[in-house]
Design a protein around this motif. Structure first.
Motif, PDB file in Angstrom:
ATOM      1  N   SER A  76     -59.358  17.448  20.683  1.00 30.14           N
ATOM      2  CA  SER A  76     -59.024  18.736  21.285  1.00 30.14           C
ATOM      3  C   SER A  76     -59.810  19.017  22.563  1.00 30.14           C
ATOM      4  O   SER A  76     -59.462  19.922  23.320  1.00 30.14           O
ATOM      5  CB  SER A  76     -59.283  19.862  20.276  1.00 30.14           C
ATOM      6  OG  SER A  76     -60.648  19.868  19.899  1.00 30.14           O
ATOM      7  N   LEU A  77     -60.866  18.234  22.815  1.00 28.01           N
ATOM      8  CA  LEU A  77     -61.707  18.461  23.995  1.00 28.01           C
ATOM      9  C   LEU A  77     -61.330  17.590  25.182  1.00 28.01           C
ATOM     10  O   LEU A  77     -61.999  17.637  26.210  1.00 28.01           O
ATOM     11  CB  LEU A  77     -63.179  18.222  23.645  1.00 28.01           C
ATOM     12  CG  LEU A  77     -63.750  19.090  22.533  1.00 28.01           C
ATOM     13  CD1 LEU A  77     -65.209  18.759  22.309  1.00 28.01           C
ATOM     14  CD2 LEU A  77     -63.571  20.560  22.851  1.00 28.01           C
ATOM     15  N   VAL A  78     -60.271  16.778  25.036  1.00 28.32           N
ATOM     16  CA  VAL A  78     -59.887  15.877  26.118  1.00 28.32           C
ATOM     17  C   VAL A  78     -58.399  16.013  26.424  1.00 28.32           C
ATOM     18  O   VAL A  78     -57.631  16.525  25.620  1.00 28.32           O
ATOM     19  CB  VAL A  78     -60.209  14.396  25.772  1.00 28.32           C
ATOM     20  CG1 VAL A  78     -61.687  14.199  25.499  1.00 28.32           C
ATOM     21  CG2 VAL A  78     -59.387  13.905  24.606  1.00 28.32           C
ATOM     22  N   SER A  79     -58.023  15.543  27.599  1.00 28.26           N
ATOM     23  CA  SER A  79     -56.599  15.451  27.945  1.00 28.26           C
ATOM     24  C   SER A  79     -56.323  14.011  28.368  1.00 28.26           C
ATOM     25  O   SER A  79     -57.090  13.419  29.125  1.00 28.26           O
ATOM     26  CB  SER A  79     -56.250  16.424  29.069  1.00 28.26           C
ATOM     27  OG  SER A  79     -56.993  16.129  30.227  1.00 28.26           O
TER      28      SER A  79
ATOM     29  N   LYS B  38     -57.180   6.357  17.147  1.00 34.80           N
ATOM     30  CA  LYS B  38     -57.023   7.773  16.829  1.00 34.80           C
ATOM     31  C   LYS B  38     -57.010   7.898  15.309  1.00 34.80           C
ATOM     32  O   LYS B  38     -56.156   7.310  14.647  1.00 34.80           O
ATOM     33  CB  LYS B  38     -55.721   8.308  17.415  1.00 34.80           C
ATOM     34  CG  LYS B  38     -55.674   8.209  18.935  1.00 34.80           C
ATOM     35  CD  LYS B  38     -54.349   8.686  19.489  1.00 34.80           C
ATOM     36  CE  LYS B  38     -54.349   8.633  21.008  1.00 34.80           C
ATOM     37  NZ  LYS B  38     -53.093   9.142  21.570  1.00 34.80           N
ATOM     38  N   LEU B  39     -57.973   8.633  14.761  1.00 32.45           N
ATOM     39  CA  LEU B  39     -58.031   8.798  13.316  1.00 32.45           C
ATOM     40  C   LEU B  39     -56.830   9.610  12.847  1.00 32.45           C
ATOM     41  O   LEU B  39     -56.410  10.560  13.505  1.00 32.45           O
ATOM     42  CB  LEU B  39     -59.319   9.501  12.898  1.00 32.45           C
ATOM     43  CG  LEU B  39     -60.612   8.735  13.171  1.00 32.45           C
ATOM     44  CD1 LEU B  39     -61.812   9.548  12.675  1.00 32.45           C
ATOM     45  CD2 LEU B  39     -60.603   7.371  12.517  1.00 32.45           C
TER      46      LEU B  39
ATOM     47  N   SER C 274     -59.833  18.425   7.954  1.00 32.34           N
ATOM     48  CA  SER C 274     -60.651  17.667   8.902  1.00 32.34           C
ATOM     49  C   SER C 274     -60.107  17.879  10.312  1.00 32.34           C
ATOM     50  O   SER C 274     -58.939  18.198  10.491  1.00 32.34           O
ATOM     51  CB  SER C 274     -60.634  16.171   8.561  1.00 32.34           C
ATOM     52  OG  SER C 274     -59.356  15.625   8.802  1.00 32.34           O
ATOM     53  N   GLY C 275     -60.967  17.690  11.265  1.00 32.80           N
ATOM     54  CA  GLY C 275     -60.539  17.776  12.649  1.00 32.80           C
ATOM     55  C   GLY C 275     -59.880  16.475  13.057  1.00 32.80           C
ATOM     56  O   GLY C 275     -59.902  15.491  12.323  1.00 32.80           O
ATOM     57  N   GLU C 276     -59.285  16.466  14.217  1.00 34.95           N
ATOM     58  CA  GLU C 276     -58.667  15.245  14.706  1.00 34.95           C
ATOM     59  C   GLU C 276     -59.630  14.573  15.675  1.00 34.95           C
ATOM     60  O   GLU C 276     -60.029  15.174  16.680  1.00 34.95           O
ATOM     61  CB  GLU C 276     -57.344  15.544  15.402  1.00 34.95           C
ATOM     62  CG  GLU C 276     -56.594  14.289  15.774  1.00 34.95           C
ATOM     63  CD  GLU C 276     -55.201  14.569  16.291  1.00 34.95           C
ATOM     64  OE1 GLU C 276     -54.626  13.669  16.900  1.00 34.95           O
ATOM     65  OE2 GLU C 276     -54.704  15.694  16.103  1.00 34.95           O
ATOM     66  N   PHE C 277     -60.035  13.361  15.351  1.00 30.47           N
ATOM     67  CA  PHE C 277     -61.002  12.628  16.154  1.00 30.47           C
ATOM     68  C   PHE C 277     -60.399  11.342  16.684  1.00 30.47           C
ATOM     69  O   PHE C 277     -59.580  10.709  16.023  1.00 30.47           O
ATOM     70  CB  PHE C 277     -62.251  12.293  15.328  1.00 30.47           C
ATOM     71  CG  PHE C 277     -63.014  13.506  14.895  1.00 30.47           C
ATOM     72  CD1 PHE C 277     -63.911  14.118  15.764  1.00 30.47           C
ATOM     73  CD2 PHE C 277     -62.839  14.051  13.637  1.00 30.47           C
ATOM     74  CE1 PHE C 277     -64.612  15.245  15.379  1.00 30.47           C
ATOM     75  CE2 PHE C 277     -63.540  15.174  13.243  1.00 30.47           C
ATOM     76  CZ  PHE C 277     -64.423  15.775  14.110  1.00 30.47           C
ATOM     77  N   TRP C 278     -60.836  10.983  17.875  1.00 31.50           N
ATOM     78  CA  TRP C 278     -60.475   9.712  18.475  1.00 31.50           C
ATOM     79  C   TRP C 278     -61.742   8.908  18.670  1.00 31.50           C
ATOM     80  O   TRP C 278     -62.841   9.466  18.727  1.00 31.50           O
ATOM     81  CB  TRP C 278     -59.805   9.927  19.825  1.00 31.50           C
ATOM     82  CG  TRP C 278     -58.465  10.593  19.768  1.00 31.50           C
ATOM     83  CD1 TRP C 278     -57.724  10.889  18.658  1.00 31.50           C
ATOM     84  CD2 TRP C 278     -57.703  11.063  20.882  1.00 31.50           C
ATOM     85  NE1 TRP C 278     -56.552  11.511  19.010  1.00 31.50           N
ATOM     86  CE2 TRP C 278     -56.506  11.628  20.371  1.00 31.50           C
ATOM     87  CE3 TRP C 278     -57.910  11.059  22.251  1.00 31.50           C
ATOM     88  CZ2 TRP C 278     -55.529  12.168  21.193  1.00 31.50           C
ATOM     89  CZ3 TRP C 278     -56.941  11.604  23.074  1.00 31.50           C
ATOM     90  CH2 TRP C 278     -55.756  12.144  22.538  1.00 31.50           C
ATOM     91  N   ALA C 279     -61.593   7.588  18.782  1.00 27.55           N
ATOM     92  CA  ALA C 279     -62.733   6.717  19.069  1.00 27.55           C
ATOM     93  C   ALA C 279     -62.556   6.133  20.456  1.00 27.55           C
ATOM     94  O   ALA C 279     -61.461   5.720  20.834  1.00 27.55           O
ATOM     95  CB  ALA C 279     -62.831   5.605  18.037  1.00 27.55           C
TER      96      ALA C 279
END
Length: 132
Positions: A107-110, A74-75, A81-86
């Motif tokens: 934000s697009l996942v749970s 998790k970045l 910046s947005g919050e991004f995961w890998a």
């Protein structure tokens, strides 16, 4: 060989030694990321996509609503910046998506299940070490 053939061979050799194609600079998404281990190889959690996402460039992955995503890091969010995961995605056709790894907006996942806490802070790039 004739002179034109020698010229073509010479140009090909020079082209291989000095490629004309250069990379495209892309802004860093973050300076640090949170992982479960120092190498960010262990799965942190399993998430489900709540909506579709089309990747804007090669660093990101396409995800479809309902698709499962294994999260590896998790970045750490930085200003503006947005919050991004890998993670890696797996769809109905498991073989077609095997090995697809990249970033996606958190934000697009749970998160469906947390396997282990992401409590290791790791730099997103290798830092240059100065020789003594």
């Amino acid at each position: 060989m004739t002179r034109p053939v020698y010229l073509v061979v010479l140009l090909l050799c020079l082209g291989l030694m000095c490629p004309l194609v250069t990379g495209i600079f892309m802004d860093k998404l973050a300076s640090e990321k949170l992982c479960a281990d120092d190498n960010c190889v262990y799965t942190i959690s399993l998430a489900r996509a709540e909506e579709d996402y089309n990747a804007p460039d090669c660093r990101f992955i396409n995800i479809k609503k309902g698709q499962l995503i294994y999260v590896y890091s998790k970045l750490v969010k930085e200003k503006d910046s947005g919050e991004f995961w890998a993670g890696s995605v797996y769809g109905e056709q498991y073989e077609d998506h095997m090995g697809t790894v990249g970033y996606f907006p958190s934000s697009l996942v749970s998160e469906q299940h947390v396997y282990q806490e992401a409590n290791k802070t790791v730099p997103t790039t290798v830092r240059n070490l100065q020789k003594p």
